[in-house]
Design a protein around this motif. Structure first.
Motif, PDB file in Angstrom:
ATOM      1  N   ARG A 111       0.830  -1.168  -0.098  1.00 32.38           N
ATOM      2  CA  ARG A 111       0.077   0.080   0.051  1.00 32.38           C
ATOM      3  C   ARG A 111       0.810   1.343   0.074  1.00 32.38           C
ATOM      4  NH1 ARG A 111      -4.530  -1.473   4.520  1.00 32.38           N
ATOM      5  NH2 ARG A 111      -4.863  -3.624   3.898  1.00 32.38           N
ATOM      6  N   LEU A 112       1.939   1.227   0.842  1.00 26.47           N
ATOM      7  CA  LEU A 112       2.865   2.579   0.885  1.00 26.47           C
ATOM      8  C   LEU A 112       3.529   2.626  -0.572  1.00 26.47           C
ATOM      9  CD1 LEU A 112       4.635   1.953   4.221  1.00 26.47           C
ATOM     10  CD2 LEU A 112       2.965   3.735   3.660  1.00 26.47           C
ATOM     11  N   GLN A 113       3.861   1.666  -1.109  1.00 18.31           N
ATOM     12  CA  GLN A 113       4.397   1.952  -2.703  1.00 18.31           C
ATOM     13  C   GLN A 113       3.531   2.453  -3.180  1.00 18.31           C
ATOM     14  OE1 GLN A 113       7.105   1.644  -3.940  1.00 18.31           O
ATOM     15  NE2 GLN A 113       6.766   0.977  -6.167  1.00 18.31           N
ATOM     16  N   ARG A 114       2.208   2.081  -3.485  1.00 21.07           N
ATOM     17  CA  ARG A 114       1.180   2.436  -4.546  1.00 21.07           C
ATOM     18  C   ARG A 114       0.962   3.892  -3.935  1.00 21.07           C
ATOM     19  NH1 ARG A 114      -1.300  -2.604  -3.594  1.00 21.07           N
ATOM     20  NH2 ARG A 114      -2.779  -1.694  -2.093  1.00 21.07           N
ATOM     21  N   ILE A 115       1.179   4.488  -2.905  1.00 23.53           N
ATOM     22  CA  ILE A 115       0.695   5.845  -2.347  1.00 23.53           C
ATOM     23  C   ILE A 115       1.739   6.654  -2.861  1.00 23.53           C
ATOM     24  CG2 ILE A 115       0.648   7.278  -0.448  1.00 23.53           C
ATOM     25  CD1 ILE A 115      -0.926   5.080   1.098  1.00 23.53           C
ATOM     26  N   VAL A 116       2.943   6.354  -2.784  1.00 19.21           N
ATOM     27  CA  VAL A 116       4.199   7.103  -2.927  1.00 19.21           C
ATOM     28  C   VAL A 116       4.397   7.376  -4.528  1.00 19.21           C
ATOM     29  CG1 VAL A 116       6.553   7.547  -2.729  1.00 19.21           C
ATOM     30  CG2 VAL A 116       5.262   6.894  -0.790  1.00 19.21           C
ATOM     31  N   GLY A 117       4.390   6.205  -5.382  1.00 14.66           N
ATOM     32  CA  GLY A 117       4.659   6.255  -6.729  1.00 14.66           C
ATOM     33  C   GLY A 117       6.083   5.815  -6.924  1.00 14.66           C
ATOM     34  N   GLU A 118       6.435   5.048  -8.090  1.00  7.94           N
ATOM     35  CA  GLU A 118       7.698   4.662  -8.302  1.00  7.94           C
ATOM     36  C   GLU A 118       8.416   5.888  -8.700  1.00  7.94           C
ATOM     37  OE1 GLU A 118      10.120   1.522 -11.170  1.00  7.94           O
ATOM     38  OE2 GLU A 118       7.911   1.480 -10.985  1.00  7.94           O
ATOM     39  N   PRO A 119       8.044   6.645  -9.584  1.00  3.72           N
ATOM     40  CA  PRO A 119       8.733   7.819 -10.258  1.00  3.72           C
ATOM     41  C   PRO A 119       9.396   8.628  -9.126  1.00  3.72           C
ATOM     42  CG  PRO A 119       6.935   7.538 -11.601  1.00  3.72           C
ATOM     43  CD  PRO A 119       6.673   6.720 -10.229  1.00  3.72           C
ATOM     44  N   VAL A 120       8.651   9.034  -7.951  1.00  4.92           N
ATOM     45  CA  VAL A 120       9.151   9.708  -6.907  1.00  4.92           C
ATOM     46  C   VAL A 120      10.367   9.006  -6.146  1.00  4.92           C
ATOM     47  CG1 VAL A 120       8.566  10.773  -4.852  1.00  4.92           C
ATOM     48  CG2 VAL A 120       6.986  10.659  -6.441  1.00  4.92           C
ATOM     49  N   ILE A 121      10.250   7.642  -6.181  1.00  2.54           N
ATOM     50  CA  ILE A 121      11.174   6.969  -5.225  1.00  2.54           C
ATOM     51  C   ILE A 121      12.663   6.933  -6.216  1.00  2.54           C
ATOM     52  CG2 ILE A 121      11.834   4.531  -4.745  1.00  2.54           C
ATOM     53  CD1 ILE A 121       8.831   4.046  -4.056  1.00  2.54           C
ATOM     54  N   ARG A 122      12.387   6.986  -7.714  1.00  2.79           N
ATOM     55  CA  ARG A 122      13.503   6.781  -8.538  1.00  2.79           C
ATOM     56  C   ARG A 122      14.046   8.317  -8.547  1.00  2.79           C
ATOM     57  NH1 ARG A 122      14.864   1.691  -9.459  1.00  2.79           N
ATOM     58  NH2 ARG A 122      13.018   0.521  -9.868  1.00  2.79           N
ATOM     59  N   GLY A 123      13.404   9.266  -8.193  1.00  2.36           N
ATOM     60  CA  GLY A 123      13.754  10.732  -8.380  1.00  2.36           C
ATOM     61  C   GLY A 123      14.861  10.782  -6.914  1.00  2.36           C
ATOM     62  N   VAL A 124      14.143  10.178  -5.905  1.00  4.46           N
ATOM     63  CA  VAL A 124      15.038  10.330  -4.628  1.00  4.46           C
ATOM     64  C   VAL A 124      16.582   9.778  -4.951  1.00  4.46           C
ATOM     65  CG1 VAL A 124      15.373   9.452  -2.309  1.00  4.46           C
ATOM     66  CG2 VAL A 124      13.363  10.321  -2.976  1.00  4.46           C
ATOM     67  N   GLN A 125      16.572   8.412  -5.613  1.00  6.97           N
ATOM     68  CA  GLN A 125      17.675   7.869  -6.123  1.00  6.97           C
ATOM     69  C   GLN A 125      18.479   8.744  -6.843  1.00  6.97           C
ATOM     70  OE1 GLN A 125      15.590   4.216  -7.921  1.00  6.97           O
ATOM     71  NE2 GLN A 125      17.421   3.166  -7.007  1.00  6.97           N
ATOM     72  N   PHE A 126      17.856   9.536  -7.831  1.00  3.82           N
ATOM     73  CA  PHE A 126      18.622  10.361  -8.569  1.00  3.82           C
ATOM     74  C   PHE A 126      19.173  11.610  -7.809  1.00  3.82           C
ATOM     75  CE2 PHE A 126      18.393  13.841 -12.015  1.00  3.82           C
ATOM     76  CZ  PHE A 126      19.566  13.723 -12.681  1.00  3.82           C
ATOM     77  N   ALA A 127      18.457  12.067  -6.810  1.00  6.87           N
ATOM     78  CA  ALA A 127      19.112  13.354  -5.861  1.00  6.87           C
ATOM     79  C   ALA A 127      20.317  12.688  -5.190  1.00  6.87           C
ATOM     80  CB  ALA A 127      17.828  13.647  -5.030  1.00  6.87           C
ATOM     81  N   VAL A 128      20.029  11.394  -4.790  1.00  3.97           N
ATOM     82  CA  VAL A 128      21.178  11.134  -3.831  1.00  3.97           C
ATOM     83  C   VAL A 128      22.600  10.905  -4.661  1.00  3.97           C
ATOM     84  CG1 VAL A 128      22.303   9.239  -2.602  1.00  3.97           C
ATOM     85  CG2 VAL A 128      19.867   9.905  -2.232  1.00  3.97           C
ATOM     86  N   ALA A 129      22.194  10.446  -6.098  1.00  2.00           N
ATOM     87  CA  ALA A 129      23.397  10.253  -7.081  1.00  2.00           C
ATOM     88  C   ALA A 129      24.076  11.649  -7.297  1.00  2.00           C
ATOM     89  CB  ALA A 129      22.782   9.630  -8.416  1.00  2.00           C
ATOM     90  N   LEU A 130      23.151  12.720  -7.452  1.00  2.00           N
ATOM     91  CA  LEU A 130      23.587  14.072  -7.694  1.00  2.00           C
ATOM     92  C   LEU A 130      24.506  14.606  -6.705  1.00  2.00           C
ATOM     93  CD1 LEU A 130      20.573  15.901  -9.552  1.00  2.00           C
ATOM     94  CD2 LEU A 130      22.706  15.137 -10.529  1.00  2.00           C
ATOM     95  N   LEU A 131      23.855  14.432  -5.368  1.00  2.00           N
ATOM     96  CA  LEU A 131      24.531  14.802  -4.190  1.00  2.00           C
ATOM     97  C   LEU A 131      26.161  14.069  -4.035  1.00  2.00           C
ATOM     98  CD1 LEU A 131      21.673  14.711  -1.729  1.00  2.00           C
ATOM     99  CD2 LEU A 131      23.142  17.088  -2.528  1.00  2.00           C
ATOM    100  N   LEU A 132      26.135  12.880  -4.345  1.00  2.00           N
ATOM    101  CA  LEU A 132      27.221  12.047  -4.117  1.00  2.00           C
ATOM    102  C   LEU A 132      28.225  12.459  -5.160  1.00  2.00           C
ATOM    103  CD1 LEU A 132      26.062   8.436  -3.457  1.00  2.00           C
ATOM    104  CD2 LEU A 132      27.282   9.853  -1.972  1.00  2.00           C
ATOM    105  N   LEU A 133      27.830  12.868  -6.683  1.00  2.00           N
ATOM    106  CA  LEU A 133      28.665  13.252  -7.465  1.00  2.00           C
ATOM    107  C   LEU A 133      29.217  14.705  -7.101  1.00  2.00           C
ATOM    108  CD1 LEU A 133      29.675  12.453 -10.282  1.00  2.00           C
ATOM    109  CD2 LEU A 133      27.550  13.586 -11.383  1.00  2.00           C
ATOM    110  N   GLU A 134      28.376  15.422  -6.554  1.00  2.00           N
ATOM    111  CA  GLU A 134      28.827  16.766  -6.306  1.00  2.00           C
ATOM    112  C   GLU A 134      30.087  16.650  -5.172  1.00  2.00           C
ATOM    113  OE1 GLU A 134      26.608  20.892  -4.987  1.00  2.00           O
ATOM    114  OE2 GLU A 134      26.374  19.289  -3.546  1.00  2.00           O
ATOM    115  N   ALA A 135      29.936  15.651  -4.057  1.00  2.00           N
ATOM    116  CA  ALA A 135      30.774  15.354  -3.148  1.00  2.00           C
ATOM    117  C   ALA A 135      32.286  14.783  -3.639  1.00  2.00           C
ATOM    118  CB  ALA A 135      30.335  14.322  -2.093  1.00  2.00           C
TER     119      ALA A 135
END
Length: 367
Positions: A111-135
Motif C-alpha cells: 500500500r505504501l508503494q502505491r501511495i508514493v509512486g515509483e517515479p518519486v522513489i526513482r527521483g530520490v535515487q537520482f537526488a542522492v546520486a547528484l549529491l554524491l557526484l557533487e561530493a
C-alpha cells in the motif's frame, strides 16, 4: 568442489568458488560507501563492518539464499555529503527500522508503494546520486592526477568487461596506498559499547531523511527485491517479510555502532550475476567483513587517498543514477524523476520527496 550443509526448512548453504565470487557482487557499492562514510563522519568503521558481517550471515542462513545486505543509500549519502551528522544518521536509522518493522508486521508495504509512486522513489535515487557526484568532485579536485589515474583504471576495466569490479580495484589501490603510508595495522577487536560514535539525535534533517529513505526502501529493498527473489531464485519471499527483517537489522545494529542497513534488488542481482546461488555467499562475505573489521584502523582510513575516494563516489553515483532511470519509459515519469532529483540537490531530499509525492498524487487524480 562445493561443501553443503543441510537445512530442513531452507535451501542448502554451499561454499564454493562461485559462491565466493558471487559474494563480491554485494560488496561493489557497500565497501566504497562505508569507507567514504567513515572518512567524512565520526562513525567507527570496525563497528560498522561487524554489523554488516553479522547480518550478512544471519539473513543468508535465515532465508537460505544470497539476500543482499546494503547501506540505506539515501541516509548514508546524506551523511557523506554533510547533510546529516552521525547522531542524526543513527536516529534516522532507528526511526526507519521501527517503521519498517511495524508496516511489515501489519502487511502495509504494498500500500505504501502505491501511495508514493515509483517515479518519486526513482527521483530520490537520482537526488542522492547528484549529491554524491557533487561530493566526488569536491574530493577529487585536491589531487587531480590521482583522480585521473583512478578514473583511467575504471575506464580500462570497464572496456575489457569488468565494469562492476572496477570499483573494487580502485578501492584496493587506495587500501594499498594507505598501508604503504601507515604500515599494516595490528588486528584488534573493536570496543563493545552502546552508541560508540554518538548518541542518536532527532532533528528536522533526520526526519526528512527518514521519509526519503523509506520511499526508496519500500520500493527497491522490499517490493523489487521480493519480485527478484522469485525471478532469479524461484523463491516466494514476501515484501512484508523483507520489511520486517530490515527493521530488525536497523534496530539491532545501530545501538552497537552499526549504520542503517537494508536489503536491495541491486545487490541481489549482483550476487546472482557473479555466481551466488545459496546463502553460503552471505556467510563467506560476512566472514570477510568480520575479518576486515579487525584491521580497519583509524590511521589506515585517514591515509586513504581522498582523490581516489572521490573516484569511488563518482562511480557509485553514476551506478545509482543509471538505476534510477533504467525502468522509466514515459515522459511524465521522467519529468518527475528529474524534478525530484534536481529539487533534492538544490533544496534537500526530504522536501523533494514531499513535493514529488504531492505532484504524483495530483497527476494520478487527473487520469
Amino acid at each position: 568442489m562445493a561443501y553443503s550443509s543441510g537445512n530442513p526448512t531452507r535451501s542448502e548453504l554451499e561454499f564454493s568458488v562461485s559462491e565466493l565470487t558471487g559474494a563480491l557482487g554485494d560488496s561493489v557499492t557497500v565497501l566504497p560507501l562505508l569507507v567514504a562514510l567513515a572518512a567524512t563522519t565520526s562513525v567507527s568503521l570496525p563497528h560498522v563492518l561487524i554489523g554488516f558481517g553479522v547480518f550478512q550471515i544471519v539473513w543468508g542462513v535465515y532465508y537460505g539464499m544470497p539476500l543482499s545486505v546494503e547501506p540505506m543509500k539515501a541516509l548514508i549519502g546524506l551523511a557523506i555529503v554533510g547533510s546529516l551528522s552521525y547522531p542524526e544518521l543513527a536516529a534516522a536509522g532507528l526511526l526507519a527500522g521501527g517503521v519498517l518493522l511495524v508496516v511489515g508486521s501489519l502487511g502495509l508495504v504494498d500500500r505504501l508503494q502505491r501511495i508514493v509512486g515509483e517515479p518519486v522513489i526513482r527521483g530520490v535515487q537520482f537526488a542522492v546520486a547528484l549529491l554524491l557526484l557533487e561530493a566526488a568532485v569536491g574530493l577529487s579536485v585536491g589531487n587531480l592526477p590521482v583522480a585521473v589515474g583512478g578514473l583511467a583504471v575504471v575506464g580500462v576495466l570497464a572496456l575489457v568487461g569488468y565494469r562492476r569490479s572496477s570499483i573494487l580495484a580502485v578501492l584496493a589501490l587506495g587500501g594499498i596506498a594507505a598501508v604503504l603510508t601507515t604500515g599494516f595495522p595490528t588486528p584488534r577487536l573493536p570496543e563493545l559499547a552502546l552508541f560508540p560514535a554518538g548518541v542518536p539525535t532527532v532533528s528536522a534533517a533526520a526526519l526528512e531523511g527518514t521519509v526519503a529513505q523509506l520511499g526508496m526502501t519500500v520500493g527497491n529493498a522490499a517490493i523489487a527485491t521480493a519480485l527478484l527473489c522469485g525471478d532469479l531464485y524461484d523463491r516466494d519471499v514476501s515484501a512484508d517479510s523483507l520489511s520486517k527483517s530490515m527493521g530488525v537489522t536497523c534496530l539491532a545494529a545501530i545501538p552497537v555502532g552499526g549504520v542503517p542497513m537494508c536489503h536491495g534488488s541491486g545487490g541481489l542481482a549482483g550476487k546472482y550475476a557473479f555466481g551466488a546461488r545459496t546463502g553460503g555467499a552471505n556467510v563467506l562475505l560476512g566472514l570477510g567483513y568480520l575479518a576486515l573489521a579487525l584491521v580497519a584502523a583509524g590511521a589506515l582510513l585517514a591515509a586513504f587517498p581522498m582523490a581516489l575516494l572521490g573516484v569511488l563516489l563518482a562511480v557509485v553515483a553514476l551506478e545509482l543514477g543509471r538505476a534510477a532511470f533504467a525502468p522509466i519509459d514515459d515522459g511524465r515519469a521522467l519529468a518527475l524523476v528529474v524534478g525530484v532529483g534536481v529539487a533534492g540537490l538544490a533544496i534537500n531530499v526530504g522536501v523533494a520527496f514531499v513535493l514529488g509525492a504531492a505532484a504524483f498524487w495530483l497527476l494520478s487524480r487527473g487520469e
